[in-house]
Write a protein that holds these residues in place. Structure first.
Motif, PDB file in Angstrom:
ATOM      1  N   UNK A 147      -0.363  -6.294   3.523  1.00  0.00           N
ATOM      2  CA  UNK A 147      -0.213  -7.482   2.671  1.00  0.00           C
ATOM      3  C   UNK A 147      -0.905  -7.265   1.319  1.00  0.00           C
ATOM      4  N   UNK A 148      -0.732  -8.244   0.439  1.00  0.00           N
ATOM      5  CA  UNK A 148      -1.427  -8.224  -0.854  1.00  0.00           C
ATOM      6  C   UNK A 148      -0.573  -7.593  -1.948  1.00  0.00           C
ATOM      7  N   UNK A 149      -1.010  -7.832  -3.192  1.00  0.00           N
ATOM      8  CA  UNK A 149      -0.302  -7.292  -4.359  1.00  0.00           C
ATOM      9  C   UNK A 149      -1.331  -6.867  -5.392  1.00  0.00           C
ATOM     10  N   UNK A 150      -0.999  -5.898  -6.213  1.00  0.00           N
ATOM     11  CA  UNK A 150      -1.884  -5.520  -7.315  1.00  0.00           C
ATOM     12  C   UNK A 150      -1.725  -6.528  -8.448  1.00  0.00           C
ATOM     13  N   UNK A 151      -2.850  -6.998  -8.983  1.00  0.00           N
ATOM     14  CA  UNK A 151      -2.767  -7.820 -10.194  1.00  0.00           C
ATOM     15  C   UNK A 151      -3.255  -6.949 -11.357  1.00  0.00           C
ATOM     16  N   UNK A 152      -3.176  -7.500 -12.567  1.00  0.00           N
ATOM     17  CA  UNK A 152      -3.623  -6.750 -13.740  1.00  0.00           C
ATOM     18  C   UNK A 152      -5.126  -6.469 -13.666  1.00  0.00           C
ATOM     19  N   UNK A 153      -5.850  -7.279 -12.856  1.00  0.00           N
ATOM     20  CA  UNK A 153      -7.309  -7.091 -12.762  1.00  0.00           C
ATOM     21  C   UNK A 153      -7.722  -6.182 -11.608  1.00  0.00           C
ATOM     22  N   UNK A 154      -6.785  -5.734 -10.809  1.00  0.00           N
ATOM     23  CA  UNK A 154      -7.139  -4.831  -9.709  1.00  0.00           C
ATOM     24  C   UNK A 154      -7.766  -3.562 -10.299  1.00  0.00           C
ATOM     25  N   UNK A 155      -8.951  -3.176  -9.793  1.00  0.00           N
ATOM     26  CA  UNK A 155      -9.568  -1.959 -10.341  1.00  0.00           C
ATOM     27  C   UNK A 155      -8.715  -0.726 -10.046  1.00  0.00           C
ATOM     28  N   UNK A 156      -8.729   0.207 -10.969  1.00  0.00           N
ATOM     29  CA  UNK A 156      -7.960   1.438 -10.762  1.00  0.00           C
ATOM     30  C   UNK A 156      -8.551   2.217  -9.594  1.00  0.00           C
ATOM     31  N   UNK A 157      -7.666   2.757  -8.758  1.00  0.00           N
ATOM     32  CA  UNK A 157      -8.092   3.560  -7.606  1.00  0.00           C
ATOM     33  C   UNK A 157      -7.029   4.632  -7.332  1.00  0.00           C
ATOM     34  N   UNK A 158      -6.757   5.484  -8.346  1.00  0.00           N
ATOM     35  CA  UNK A 158      -5.664   6.454  -8.177  1.00  0.00           C
ATOM     36  C   UNK A 158      -6.000   7.443  -7.084  1.00  0.00           C
ATOM     37  N   UNK A 159      -4.951   7.855  -6.344  1.00  0.00           N
ATOM     38  CA  UNK A 159      -5.234   8.660  -5.158  1.00  0.00           C
ATOM     39  C   UNK A 159      -4.467   9.959  -5.107  1.00  0.00           C
ATOM     40  N   UNK A 160      -3.714  10.280  -6.173  1.00  0.00           N
ATOM     41  CA  UNK A 160      -3.118  11.619  -6.254  1.00  0.00           C
ATOM     42  C   UNK A 160      -3.261  12.081  -7.704  1.00  0.00           C
ATOM     43  N   UNK A 161      -3.100  13.382  -7.972  1.00  0.00           N
ATOM     44  CA  UNK A 161      -3.357  13.867  -9.339  1.00  0.00           C
ATOM     45  C   UNK A 161      -2.458  13.214 -10.398  1.00  0.00           C
ATOM     46  N   UNK A 162      -1.221  12.879 -10.034  1.00  0.00           N
ATOM     47  CA  UNK A 162      -0.359  12.184 -11.010  1.00  0.00           C
ATOM     48  C   UNK A 162      -0.965  10.851 -11.397  1.00  0.00           C
ATOM     49  N   UNK A 163      -1.269  10.013 -10.385  1.00  0.00           N
ATOM     50  CA  UNK A 163      -1.765   8.671 -10.725  1.00  0.00           C
ATOM     51  C   UNK A 163      -3.139   8.749 -11.375  1.00  0.00           C
ATOM     52  N   UNK A 164      -3.932   9.776 -10.992  1.00  0.00           N
ATOM     53  CA  UNK A 164      -5.243   9.941 -11.647  1.00  0.00           C
ATOM     54  C   UNK A 164      -5.057  10.247 -13.126  1.00  0.00           C
TER      55      UNK A 164
END
Ligand SMILES: NC(=O)c1ccc[n+]([C@@H]2O[C@H](COP(=O)([O-])OP(=O)(O)OC[C@H]3O[C@@H](n4cnc5c(N)ncnc54)[C@H](O)[C@@H]3O)[C@@H](O)[C@H]2O)c1
Length: 345
Positions: A147-164
């Motif tokens: 459940x849940x959704x990312x909002x604009x205030x969700x802290x960044x937590x990238x988990x692969x080199x692309x998203x990082x």
């Protein structure tokens, strides 16, 4: 080039979303001159822009966003009124194989663009007027549970080199907003689908494998959930954000179409069953779904992404127009047509 028209620098415009955006902007705003800076990597394809080559309001510059000399010279030669920055290494699997190019393009390249824009706009006294729009992804926020959704205030937590690398680029963009009071905006969208996507990505892969009667690979149990946004809906959102969002703002853009990978694969196969019955007969399969096979899961595979885009809907009045069922059918038909035009030129 028509010097009277305001120039927009669009990077990565030969790729999937960038080319759809250039087509959209070319049609919607004949008063802009669109300068497309693209390195034409394996992911860039000039045939995505067929028909625009002769347009007096469109110019392709083949080059690297991380090439400081080139980028500064573009700002010297043209009075660039805004930057809409799509160029990136964009494929998660490739970033897992080798992430160096992801840092060079996505982080350093973004920095080079920011520095050149800042220097030019500061010199002209227009730093707060002219806009730098960073195109980002919901993947910077990490992965969700059921459940849940990312909002604009969700802290960044990238988990692969692309998203990082995308998160790193976004932070650099934000830092230029804070430090120099530059007029930056960031939009983070969910997975896009539509025409002109590179064949390495999920939807074109499913279609091309099915048409070739090859196994359709789905990572792991296929229960990873993605939200799908039709690329034209994304383009309209970007238009609104670029032109109307307040400086230094961030917007999420979602499609409202959450679906498990295995289910979208099945849906595409049933569309193909419908539109290519003669091919299905040749293969002697009951359905193209029979080609689906589960492969070893992607390393660090994020389970679920979903964005809350109510800010964009409320503040700028955007909403997606395309339902997944109709958008998917149009998209599958587009890839089938492409495949057939290559198979029988
Ligand atoms: N595709 C999606 O679902 C999705 C979702 C959210 C955000 N995004 C973001 O949108 C942007 C565009 O994504 P896409 O799917 O169209 O990507 P793409 O891979 O289809 O296109 C990328 C384009 O950038 C160009 N490019 C790459 N490195 C370059 C460099 N160093 N200098 C200049 N040009 C370079 C490529 O030649 C290509 O034309 C990216 O920033 C991506 O992170 C994509």
């Amino acid at each position: 080039m028509n010097k009277q028209k305001p120039v927009l620098l669009i990077t990565g415009g030969a790729g999937f979303i960038g080319s759809n955006f250039i087509r959209y902007m070319h049609e919607t705003y004949p008063d802009y001159h669109l300068l497309n800076l693209d390195k034409l990597t394996y992911a860039g394809n000039t045939s995505n822009l067929i028909g625009l080559e002769a347009s007096p309001t469109y110019t392709l510059i083949e080059g690297d966003i991380a090439d400081e000399h080139l980028v500064h010279s573009l700002f010297d030669e043209h009075d660039i009124h805004g930057v809409i920055h799509f160029a990136a290494e964009s494929h998660v699997d490739r970033s897992i194989e080798d992430s160096k190019q992801f840092v060079e393009t996505n982080v350093l390249g973004t920095l080079v663009l920011l520095q050149a824009a800042k220097q030019d706009w500061e010199k002209k006294g227009v730093l707060q007027e002219r806009r730098f729009h960073q195109i980002s992804t919901d993947e910077v926020y990490g992965s969700l549970g059921e459940t849940g959704e990312f909002s604009e205030d969700t802290p960044y937590d990238p988990r692969n080199p692309y998203s990082a690398s995308k998160a790193g680029a976004n932070l650099m963009v934000r830092s230029f907003g804070h430090t120099y009071n530059m007029n930056v905006v960031i939009s983070s969208s969910s997975n896009n689908y539509g025409p002109r996507q590179h064949t390495e990505k999920l939807i074109p892969t499913i279609v091309s494998k099915a048409l070739k009667n090859e196994q359709i690979p789905i990572y792991g149990d296929g229960k990873n959930v993605r939200d799908w946004l039709y690329v034209d809906d994304h383009c309209r959102a970007l238009d609104l954000i670029f032109h109307q969002a307040p400086p230094f703002s961030t917007y999420n853009i979602g499609g409202g179409n959450e679906i498990r990978n295995i289910d979208i694969a099945k849906e595409i196969c049933s569309i193909l069953d419908d539109i290519k019955p003669e091919l299905l007969k040749e293969t002697k399969l009951a359905s193209f779904q029979d080609l689906i096979t589960h492969t070893n899961d992607r390393l660090g595979h994020d389970r679920r992404y979903a964005v809350d885009d109510s800010k964009l809907r409320k503040e700028l009045g955007w909403e997606p127009k395309e339902a997944l069922s109709t958008g998917l059918r149009k998209t599958v038909q587009w890839y089938v047509n492409q495949w057939e035009s290559v198979a029988s030129p």
